[in-house]
Design an enzyme around this catalytic site. Structure first.
Site, PDB file in Angstrom:
ATOM      1  N   GLY A   1       4.996  -1.223   2.911  1.00  0.00           N
ATOM      2  CA  GLY A   1       4.206  -0.022   2.660  1.00  0.00           C
ATOM      3  C   GLY A   1       5.031   1.252   2.522  1.00  0.00           C
ATOM      4  O   GLY A   1       6.061   1.434   3.176  1.00  0.00           O
TER       5      GLY A   1
ATOM      6  N   HIS B   1       0.812  -1.221   0.000  1.00  0.00           N
ATOM      7  CA  HIS B   1       0.000   0.000   0.000  1.00  0.00           C
ATOM      8  C   HIS B   1       0.843   1.268   0.000  1.00  0.00           C
ATOM      9  O   HIS B   1       1.880   1.359   0.644  1.00  0.00           O
ATOM     10  CB  HIS B   1      -0.927   0.010   1.215  1.00  0.00           C
ATOM     11  CG  HIS B   1      -0.184   0.045   2.531  1.00  0.00           C
ATOM     12  ND1 HIS B   1       0.206   1.214   3.140  1.00  0.00           N
ATOM     13  CD2 HIS B   1       0.244  -0.951   3.347  1.00  0.00           C
ATOM     14  CE1 HIS B   1       0.836   0.949   4.265  1.00  0.00           C
ATOM     15  NE2 HIS B   1       0.874  -0.369   4.419  1.00  0.00           N
ATOM     16  N   ASP B   2       0.403   2.249  -0.761  1.00  0.00           N
ATOM     17  CA  ASP B   2       0.962   3.603  -0.777  1.00  0.00           C
ATOM     18  C   ASP B   2       2.392   3.669  -1.296  1.00  0.00           C
ATOM     19  O   ASP B   2       3.073   4.686  -1.118  1.00  0.00           O
ATOM     20  CB  ASP B   2       0.891   4.237   0.621  1.00  0.00           C
ATOM     21  CG  ASP B   2      -0.531   4.287   1.164  1.00  0.00           C
ATOM     22  OD1 ASP B   2      -1.339   5.028   0.581  1.00  0.00           O
ATOM     23  OD2 ASP B   2      -0.835   3.579   2.140  1.00  0.00           O
TER      24      ASP B   2
END
Length: 256
Positions: free
Chosen positions: A138, A120-121
């Protein structure tokens, strides 16, 4: 006109461009956007929040915009953006963003090899090659034209600079500055990526200046003193300024 297998499922709210090939057993969720001239081989999953550009080829078992593997994720409306001309090989997983940044981004002209993971991200630049089974935690940032070999483990929040070559099997929790080779155990600076820089058209003079910049940087026990030496002794080209800014802005510290 799209060529869509009758064995594929496409949610009626999905937005599909033109001239795409969508193979059997693909699953395309709602709130997804797919551009033109993409090839989705069989068993590709395009999850909620995916935004995919043009001319990408996605291989069997890949899953794009998966739910983040983050316990802080509470179902917020986030996205996963993939650019153009990417080759996303078998079983690659790319998570969508969380409330932290809202999106995961993969640029254009990248090769993401089999079984690698983008959490994520993360932000992946352009022209990168990322090897089999490499895993990014992440909010990792990878700048353009990085080459990251197989089975590399990258800690969350790390920053990987442009034009690096990272040896297979490395694991690290600090930033890797641009233009270098990183390897060994623990992961450390192993010199300049001379072959890669020459292939990208860097002149011998510029390569020599980059090499000297790192010699000065690493010759000092305190990085700030090394940066002062670089500014005194070298012409501060955009490449040298990139090195300086990378080191000065590193939050996790750089490998030594």
């Amino acid at each position: 006109m799209n060529n869509i297998s009758p064995l594929a499922y496409i949610h009626p709210e999905a937005k599909i461009g033109d001239n795409n090939i969508i193979g059997p057993f693909c699953y395309i969720d709602k709130n997804t956007v797919i551009g033109d001239n993409n090839i989705l081989q069989n068993n590709v999953t395009i999850n909620y929040g995916a935004r995919i550009g043009n001319n990408n080829e996605i291989f069997p078992g890949a899953s794009i915009s998966t739910k983040p593997q983050d316990l802080k994720f509470k179902g917020e409306d986030t996205t996963c953006e993939v650019g153009d001309n990417n080759s996303i090989r078998e079983n690659v997983t790319i998570s969508r963003g969380t409330a932290s940044k809202g999106t995961t981004k993969v640029g254009s002209n990248n090769l993401l090899m089999e079984n690698m993971h983008v959490a994520h991200d993360c932000v992946i630049g352009n022209g990168c090659i990322i090897g089999n089974s490499t895993k990014f935690a992440g909010e990792v940032v990878v700048d353009d034209y990085a080459i990251i070999s197989a089975v590399v483990l990258c800690h969350q929040f790390c920053h990987i600079g442009s034009y690096v070559m990272i040896q297979g099997g490395c694991r690290f929790s600090q930033d890797i500055p641009p233009f270098i080779i990183a390897g060994k155990e623990p992961t450390k600076y192993c010199g300049i990526n001379i072959v890669g820089l020459r292939r990208r058209g860097f002149s011998n003079e510029l390569i020599n200046n980059i090499h000297e910049a790192y010699r000065l940087l690493y010759s000092k026990g305190i990085l700030k003193e090394g940066i002062e030496e670089i500014r005194k002794k070298l012409p501060v080209t955009k490449e040298i300024e990139y090195i300086i800014n990378f080191v000065e802005n590193s939050k996790r510290g750089i490998i030594r």
